[in-house]
Design an enzyme around this catalytic site. Structure first.
Site, mmCIF file in Angstrom:
data_model
loop_
_atom_site.group_PDB
_atom_site.id
_atom_site.type_symbol
_atom_site.label_atom_id
_atom_site.label_comp_id
_atom_site.label_asym_id
_atom_site.label_seq_id
_atom_site.Cartn_x
_atom_site.Cartn_y
_atom_site.Cartn_z
ATOM 1 N N GLU A 56 -12.660 125.976 -48.660
ATOM 2 C CA GLU A 56 -12.347 125.632 -47.575
ATOM 3 C C GLU A 56 -11.806 124.493 -47.129
ATOM 4 O O GLU A 56 -11.746 122.607 -46.743
ATOM 5 C CB GLU A 56 -14.005 124.548 -46.845
ATOM 6 C CG GLU A 56 -14.789 125.150 -47.195
ATOM 7 C CD GLU A 56 -16.669 124.731 -46.915
ATOM 8 O OE1 GLU A 56 -16.490 123.515 -46.271
ATOM 9 O OE2 GLU A 56 -17.090 125.309 -47.101
ATOM 10 N N GLU A 71 -23.590 121.613 -51.715
ATOM 11 C CA GLU A 71 -23.413 120.791 -51.602
ATOM 12 C C GLU A 71 -25.073 119.594 -52.273
ATOM 13 O O GLU A 71 -25.497 119.108 -51.232
ATOM 14 C CB GLU A 71 -23.365 120.346 -49.770
ATOM 15 C CG GLU A 71 -21.867 120.613 -49.567
ATOM 16 C CD GLU A 71 -21.880 120.028 -48.037
ATOM 17 O OE1 GLU A 71 -22.411 120.087 -47.501
ATOM 18 O OE2 GLU A 71 -20.910 121.139 -47.592
HETATM 19 O O1 G3I Z 1 -23.777 128.159 -31.932
HETATM 20 C C1 G3I Z 1 -24.709 126.604 -30.907
HETATM 21 C C2 G3I Z 1 -24.119 126.617 -29.784
HETATM 22 O O2 G3I Z 1 -25.258 127.908 -29.774
HETATM 23 C C3 G3I Z 1 -24.683 125.677 -29.083
HETATM 24 O O3 G3I Z 1 -24.581 125.781 -27.675
HETATM 25 C C4 G3I Z 1 -23.558 124.865 -29.824
HETATM 26 C C5 G3I Z 1 -24.268 123.385 -28.827
HETATM 27 O O4 G3I Z 1 -23.772 122.643 -30.123
HETATM 28 O O5 G3I Z 1 -23.923 124.688 -30.824
HETATM 29 C C6 G3I Z 1 -23.666 126.134 -31.714
HETATM 30 O O6 G3I Z 1 -23.492 125.673 -32.637
HETATM 31 C C7 G3I Z 1 -22.768 124.555 -33.783
HETATM 32 C C8 G3I Z 1 -22.206 126.245 -35.216
HETATM 33 O O7 G3I Z 1 -20.892 124.963 -35.271
HETATM 34 C C9 G3I Z 1 -21.017 127.034 -34.438
HETATM 35 O O8 G3I Z 1 -20.076 126.365 -33.760
HETATM 36 C C10 G3I Z 1 -23.033 123.714 -34.134
HETATM 37 O O9 G3I Z 1 -23.470 122.781 -32.903
HETATM 38 C C11 G3I Z 1 -22.282 122.827 -35.495
HETATM 39 O O10 G3I Z 1 -23.440 121.802 -36.086
HETATM 40 C C12 G3I Z 1 -22.219 124.049 -36.143
HETATM 41 O O11 G3I Z 1 -20.964 122.981 -36.781
HETATM 42 C C13 G3I Z 1 -20.746 123.715 -38.737
HETATM 43 C C14 G3I Z 1 -21.177 122.970 -39.507
HETATM 44 O O12 G3I Z 1 -20.581 123.487 -40.585
HETATM 45 C C15 G3I Z 1 -22.771 123.052 -39.468
HETATM 46 O O13 G3I Z 1 -22.878 121.660 -40.519
HETATM 47 C C16 G3I Z 1 -19.780 123.802 -38.141
HETATM 48 O O14 G3I Z 1 -18.846 124.949 -36.989
HETATM 49 C C17 G3I Z 1 -18.755 124.599 -39.659
HETATM 50 O O15 G3I Z 1 -17.366 124.714 -39.523
HETATM 51 C C18 G3I Z 1 -19.454 123.582 -41.383
HETATM 52 O O16 G3I Z 1 -18.226 123.863 -42.211
HETATM 53 C C19 G3I Z 1 -19.176 123.507 -43.366
HETATM 54 C C20 G3I Z 1 -19.375 124.689 -44.493
HETATM 55 O O17 G3I Z 1 -20.081 125.444 -43.760
HETATM 56 C C21 G3I Z 1 -19.216 123.769 -45.180
HETATM 57 N N1 G3I Z 1 -18.903 122.499 -46.073
HETATM 58 C C22 G3I Z 1 -18.515 121.498 -44.521
HETATM 59 C C23 G3I Z 1 -18.309 122.553 -43.478
HETATM 60 C C24 G3I Z 1 -17.720 121.453 -43.035
HETATM 61 O O18 G3I Z 1 -18.779 120.997 -41.922
#
Ligand code: G3I
Length: 396
Positions: free
Chosen positions: A289, A179
């Site tokens: 994805e 990205e």
């Molecule tokens: O692991 C922490 C946890 O310790 C904490 O308590 C909790 C509180 O919010 O957050 C947890 O982390 C989260 C993580 O996912 C794991 O679940 C983050 O907040 C959350 O922002 C994160 O989101 C991920 C996102 O990327 C981040 O931008 C999504 O799961 C994941 O599916 C998403 O994937 C991205 C690809 O990598 C790139 N393309 C877009 C796609 C969707 O956004």
């Protein structure tokens, strides 16, 4: 025809051949017939329930899924049966695997790699450079201010070499840069405004990441990964970057279309045009994805401020999703020479990253606080059962 065949038998063959010729001629003369037959989704389950997506698409491309250290335990049977490729949804991202200069969190990534190896599943690496879930320390200098380009390059190289070496020969393909293109509709703004762009005063970090990755593991396939790649303005920006990388001799093998799609995006023409452009450069493609939310939001619309009313997975939304999934897979199959894998983002509708966004998809404004609106974007329902959309993509 074989003269030793009995006379009656010969007559029958002549008759059948004549009928076939008439039918084929009729189909050719009425071009509407064959497309309209194939465009009606067939959602009838196949009799042989032992097969999974990986078997149905074995002559086309790998079929993958994004996993975490939890889903490889809770959904292991489904993953093993259906998929022959996995991507770590979060556990290999720089900020997660390398949170401080001297700390690497290998545990979850190692577990995913071990699981995949045990079940002979291919592994894609995701990712080596991204502005989100980034290791912020990498961009800060010893004085607490923004680090110099030289220091960032040194750290980036160390990171890429350490991670790729650990999984050399196990991870066959990496999303090297994620990205980096600006997502706006403004054609004059080419790159996303990030600290990376600021420190390098341009896109040189992209080239550097690919060169380091190639040096670290010359056999790994190296991809640039992006979303909204089918929207006209962004598509042209991606095309321009890919042409530039190729012209500069950057070791890149392919482009990942993230494919966070919806009931009305992309259109068939948008998808074909974007694929054609990348293929014309001699690059591979992976759909990296894939999910298809039932709650599209108009381009540029603001995020909701109060939780939207949830209609549920209604028969009408289901029918539209089934039709869209079928249209997409009909197109993807047509590009099987160039598309090496199609990966879904999450395993079942029980848990999708989209559920907490109050509708919309990648690139759409996020609500200030998480807002649950279930997106039902995958091929398996909340109980892990195959949806109608599953059979619509499997049945040709
Ligand atoms: O692991 C922490 C946890 O310790 C904490 O308590 C909790 C509180 O919010 O957050 C947890 O982390 C989260 C993580 O996912 C794991 O679940 C983050 O907040 C959350 O922002 C994160 O989101 C991920 C996102 O990327 C981040 O931008 C999504 O799961 C994941 O599916 C998403 O994937 C991205 C690809 O990598 C790139 N393309 C877009 C796609 C969707 O956004």
């Amino acid at each position: 025809m074989n003269k030793y065949l009995p006379k009656n038998y010969r007559k029958n063959i002549v008759f059948i051949a004549a009928v076939c010729a008439i039918v084929m001629c009729y189909m050719q003369c009425s071009p509407k017939l064959s497309p309209s037959i194939s465009s009606v989704p067939n959602t009838t389950p196949q009799a042989d329930l032992s097969k999974g997506l990986k078997d149905y698409f074995k002559d086309d491309f790998l079929v993958g899924v994004a996993v975490g250290s939890r889903s490889i335990r809770t959904d292991s049977a489904l993953i093993i049966k259906e998929f022959n490729s996995v991507t770590a949804e979060n556990d290999m991202k720089v900020g997660v695997i390398h949170p401080t200069e001297n700390t690497y969190n290998w545990k979850n990534a190692d577990d995913i790699v071990a699981f995949a190896e045990r079940h002979k599943i291919n592994i894609r690496g995701h990712n080596l450079l991204w502005h989100q879930q980034n290791a912020e320390w990498m961009l800060v200098g010893p004085d607490g201010k923004q680090a110099s380009k030289e220091l960032v390059l040194k750290r980036l190289k160390e990171h890429i070499f350490t991670v790729m070496n650990r999984y050399k020969g196990k991870i066959y393909c990496w999303d090297v840069v994620n990205e980096a293109i600006d997502d706006s509709q403004d054609p004059t703004v080419m790159y996303r405004k990030t600290k990376w762009l600021e420190i390098f005063n341009g896109p040189e970090f992209i080239d550097a990441a690919f060169r380091f990755a190639h040096e670290a593991d010359p056999k790994a396939k190296l991809y640039y990964n992006e979303f909204n790649s089918e929207r006209e303005v962004k598509r042209e920006k991606i095309f321009k970057l890919m042409k530039k990388l190729k012209a500069d001799g950057v070791p890149i093998d392919g482009v990942g279309f993230q494919a966070h799609w919806s009931l009305d995006y992309p259109t068939a023409t948008q998808l074909r045009t974007a694929l054609d452009q990348i293929v014309s450069l001699g690059l591979e493609v992976q759909i990296t994805e894939l999910d298809l939310t039932i709650h599209p939001r108009p381009l540029g619309a603001p995020a909701p401020t109060t939780p939207p009313v949830d209609p549920g997975y209604t028969p009408e939304l289901e029918a539209r999703q089934v039709a869209k999934y079928k249209e997409i897979f009909d197109i993807l199959r047509g590009y099987k020479k160039n598309i090496k894998a199609v990966t879904f983002w999450n395993v079942t509708d029980r848990g999708s990253w989209l559920d907490s966004r109050g509708g919309g998809s990648a690139g759409d404004a996020k609500p200030a606080t998480p807002m649950i609106l279930k997106a039902y974007p995958l091929l398996f329902d909340v109980n892990g059962q195959r949806k109608k959309a599953y059979w619509a993509v499997v049945n040709k």
